[in-house]
Design a protein around this motif. Structure first.
Motif, PDB file in Angstrom:
ATOM      1  N   VAL A 205       4.076   1.064   7.251  1.00  0.00           N
ATOM      2  CA  VAL A 205       3.130   1.305   6.158  1.00  0.00           C
ATOM      3  C   VAL A 205       1.967   2.148   6.671  1.00  0.00           C
ATOM      4  N   HIS A 206       1.650   3.205   5.942  1.00  0.00           N
ATOM      5  CA  HIS A 206       0.477   4.034   6.249  1.00  0.00           C
ATOM      6  C   HIS A 206      -0.245   4.321   4.937  1.00  0.00           C
ATOM      7  N   CYS A 207      -1.409   3.688   4.760  1.00  0.00           N
ATOM      8  CA  CYS A 207      -2.165   3.844   3.521  1.00  0.00           C
ATOM      9  C   CYS A 207      -3.496   4.534   3.797  1.00  0.00           C
ATOM     10  N   ARG A 208      -3.969   5.235   2.774  1.00  0.00           N
ATOM     11  CA  ARG A 208      -5.239   5.940   2.902  1.00  0.00           C
ATOM     12  C   ARG A 208      -5.835   6.234   1.537  1.00  0.00           C
ATOM     13  N   SER A 209      -7.126   6.519   1.569  1.00  0.00           N
ATOM     14  CA  SER A 209      -7.826   7.005   0.378  1.00  0.00           C
ATOM     15  C   SER A 209      -8.430   8.346   0.764  1.00  0.00           C
ATOM     16  N   LYS A 210      -9.227   8.897  -0.108  1.00  0.00           N
ATOM     17  CA  LYS A 210      -9.900  10.154   0.207  1.00  0.00           C
ATOM     18  C   LYS A 210     -10.809   9.993   1.430  1.00  0.00           C
TER      19      LYS A 210
ATOM     20  N   VAL B 178      -1.361   3.246  10.776  1.00  0.00           N
ATOM     21  CA  VAL B 178       0.055   2.932  10.619  1.00  0.00           C
ATOM     22  C   VAL B 178       0.283   1.503  11.093  1.00  0.00           C
ATOM     23  N   HIS B 179       1.018   0.732  10.277  1.00  0.00           N
ATOM     24  CA  HIS B 179       1.278  -0.676  10.587  1.00  0.00           C
ATOM     25  C   HIS B 179       2.757  -0.983  10.431  1.00  0.00           C
ATOM     26  N   ALA B 180       3.291  -1.808  11.337  1.00  0.00           N
ATOM     27  CA  ALA B 180       4.655  -2.316  11.227  1.00  0.00           C
ATOM     28  C   ALA B 180       4.568  -3.707  10.614  1.00  0.00           C
ATOM     29  N   VAL B 181       5.256  -3.907   9.492  1.00  0.00           N
ATOM     30  CA  VAL B 181       5.184  -5.163   8.758  1.00  0.00           C
ATOM     31  C   VAL B 181       6.555  -5.840   8.827  1.00  0.00           C
ATOM     32  N   ALA B 182       6.589  -7.035   9.402  1.00  0.00           N
ATOM     33  CA  ALA B 182       7.833  -7.783   9.548  1.00  0.00           C
ATOM     34  C   ALA B 182       8.342  -8.282   8.193  1.00  0.00           C
ATOM     35  N   VAL B 183       9.614  -8.631   8.142  1.00  0.00           N
ATOM     36  CA  VAL B 183      10.211  -9.180   6.929  1.00  0.00           C
ATOM     37  C   VAL B 183       9.456 -10.454   6.533  1.00  0.00           C
ATOM     38  N   GLY B 184       9.057 -10.524   5.272  1.00  0.00           N
ATOM     39  CA  GLY B 184       8.329 -11.678   4.754  1.00  0.00           C
ATOM     40  C   GLY B 184       6.832 -11.622   4.983  1.00  0.00           C
TER      41      GLY B 184
ATOM     42  N   GLN C 112     -15.108  -0.957  -4.883  1.00  0.00           N
ATOM     43  CA  GLN C 112     -14.755   0.116  -5.794  1.00  0.00           C
ATOM     44  C   GLN C 112     -15.904   1.106  -5.911  1.00  0.00           C
ATOM     45  N   ASN C 113     -15.585   2.345  -6.187  1.00  0.00           N
ATOM     46  CA  ASN C 113     -16.575   3.375  -6.411  1.00  0.00           C
ATOM     47  C   ASN C 113     -17.349   3.035  -7.682  1.00  0.00           C
ATOM     48  N   LEU C 114     -18.657   3.046  -7.598  1.00  0.00           N
ATOM     49  CA  LEU C 114     -19.523   2.705  -8.725  1.00  0.00           C
ATOM     50  C   LEU C 114     -19.207   3.533  -9.969  1.00  0.00           C
ATOM     51  N   PHE C 115     -18.834   4.789  -9.761  1.00  0.00           N
ATOM     52  CA  PHE C 115     -18.577   5.693 -10.879  1.00  0.00           C
ATOM     53  C   PHE C 115     -17.088   5.866 -11.158  1.00  0.00           C
ATOM     54  N   GLY C 116     -16.240   5.025 -10.555  1.00  0.00           N
ATOM     55  CA  GLY C 116     -14.793   5.106 -10.770  1.00  0.00           C
ATOM     56  C   GLY C 116     -14.141   6.058  -9.791  1.00  0.00           C
ATOM     57  N   GLY C 117     -12.831   6.055  -9.781  1.00  0.00           N
ATOM     58  CA  GLY C 117     -12.096   7.022  -8.988  1.00  0.00           C
ATOM     59  C   GLY C 117     -11.559   6.510  -7.661  1.00  0.00           C
ATOM     60  N   THR C 118     -11.730   5.218  -7.331  1.00  0.00           N
ATOM     61  CA  THR C 118     -11.157   4.702  -6.092  1.00  0.00           C
ATOM     62  C   THR C 118      -9.640   4.762  -6.191  1.00  0.00           C
ATOM     63  N   LEU C 119      -9.001   5.383  -5.195  1.00  0.00           N
ATOM     64  CA  LEU C 119      -7.562   5.586  -5.215  1.00  0.00           C
ATOM     65  C   LEU C 119      -7.020   5.425  -3.801  1.00  0.00           C
ATOM     66  N   PHE C 120      -6.016   4.582  -3.629  1.00  0.00           N
ATOM     67  CA  PHE C 120      -5.315   4.440  -2.357  1.00  0.00           C
ATOM     68  C   PHE C 120      -3.844   4.765  -2.583  1.00  0.00           C
ATOM     69  N   TRP C 121      -3.270   5.560  -1.705  1.00  0.00           N
ATOM     70  CA  TRP C 121      -1.845   5.829  -1.766  1.00  0.00           C
ATOM     71  C   TRP C 121      -1.245   5.459  -0.417  1.00  0.00           C
ATOM     72  N   CYS C 122       0.036   5.130  -0.443  1.00  0.00           N
ATOM     73  CA  CYS C 122       0.709   4.662   0.768  1.00  0.00           C
ATOM     74  C   CYS C 122       2.017   5.410   0.978  1.00  0.00           C
TER      75      CYS C 122
ATOM     76  N   GLU D   6      13.905   2.862   8.346  1.00  0.00           N
ATOM     77  CA  GLU D   6      15.036   3.641   8.830  1.00  0.00           C
ATOM     78  C   GLU D   6      14.865   5.098   8.409  1.00  0.00           C
ATOM     79  N   ASP D   7      15.795   5.649   7.621  1.00  0.00           N
ATOM     80  CA  ASP D   7      15.693   7.066   7.234  1.00  0.00           C
ATOM     81  C   ASP D   7      15.229   7.248   5.789  1.00  0.00           C
ATOM     82  N   LYS D   8      14.622   6.214   5.197  1.00  0.00           N
ATOM     83  CA  LYS D   8      14.162   6.294   3.806  1.00  0.00           C
ATOM     84  C   LYS D   8      12.634   6.286   3.757  1.00  0.00           C
ATOM     85  N   ARG D   9      12.078   6.920   2.714  1.00  0.00           N
ATOM     86  CA  ARG D   9      10.630   7.025   2.540  1.00  0.00           C
ATOM     87  C   ARG D   9      10.247   6.774   1.087  1.00  0.00           C
ATOM     88  N   ILE D  10       9.018   6.282   0.915  1.00  0.00           N
ATOM     89  CA  ILE D  10       8.402   6.175  -0.415  1.00  0.00           C
ATOM     90  C   ILE D  10       6.936   6.569  -0.264  1.00  0.00           C
ATOM     91  N   ILE D  11       6.441   7.357  -1.186  1.00  0.00           N
ATOM     92  CA  ILE D  11       5.003   7.606  -1.307  1.00  0.00           C
ATOM     93  C   ILE D  11       4.622   7.152  -2.710  1.00  0.00           C
TER      94      ILE D  11
END
Length: 126
Positions: free
Chosen positions: A42-47, A53-59, A68-78, A83-88
């Motif tokens: 897992v690798h997460c970030r915001s602006k 980068v973290h390795a997360v065990a099963v379970g 949160q941003n006072l005026f809105g707009g807080t966004l985190f993507w991961c 193995e050979d698969k990815r998700i963003i």
């Protein structure tokens, strides 16, 4: 109508202090590995923040809290990898989510905890 400039200036100053002193709302994101016998990367970030980068065990669950941003707009993507698969995917969007983002990572993809039939993102191969 006579406007008392001293009173107006004091009112504006007091209102500004209330806005600045307002405590930020804390939000938390949880990502839980429900893969079949696989370590999740897992690798997460915001602006402004890179959570690394973290390795997360099963379970196991990785989580983080933030104001949160006072005026809105807080966004985190991961970026998730196994193995050979990815998700963003967007893990938290202040304009859409409330103060909590819960995600299950399964062999088919990433699901929201409140509705496991809702596929948020599917695995891809690079």
């Amino acid at each position: 109508m006579v406007i008392n400039k001293a009173l107006l200036s004091t009112t504006v100053l007091a209102t500004t202090m209330i806005i600045v002193a307002r405590p930020t709302v804390q939000a938390t994101v949880y990502i839980t590995n429900h893969l079949t016998k696989k370590i999740l990367i897992v690798h997460c970030r915001s602006k402004d923040d890179d959570l690394g980068v973290h390795a997360v065990a099963v379970g196991a669950t990785i989580h983080w809290s933030f104001g949160q941003n006072l005026f809105g707009g807080t966004l985190f993507w991961c970026k998730l990898a196994v193995e050979d698969k990815r998700i963003i995917f967007v893990a938290y969007d202040q304009g859409v989510d409330d103060v909590k983002g819960d995600w299950y990572v399964r062999d088919e993809g990433v699901y929201g905890i409140h509705n496991l039939t809702f596929l948020r993102a599917a695995w891809t191969r690079p």
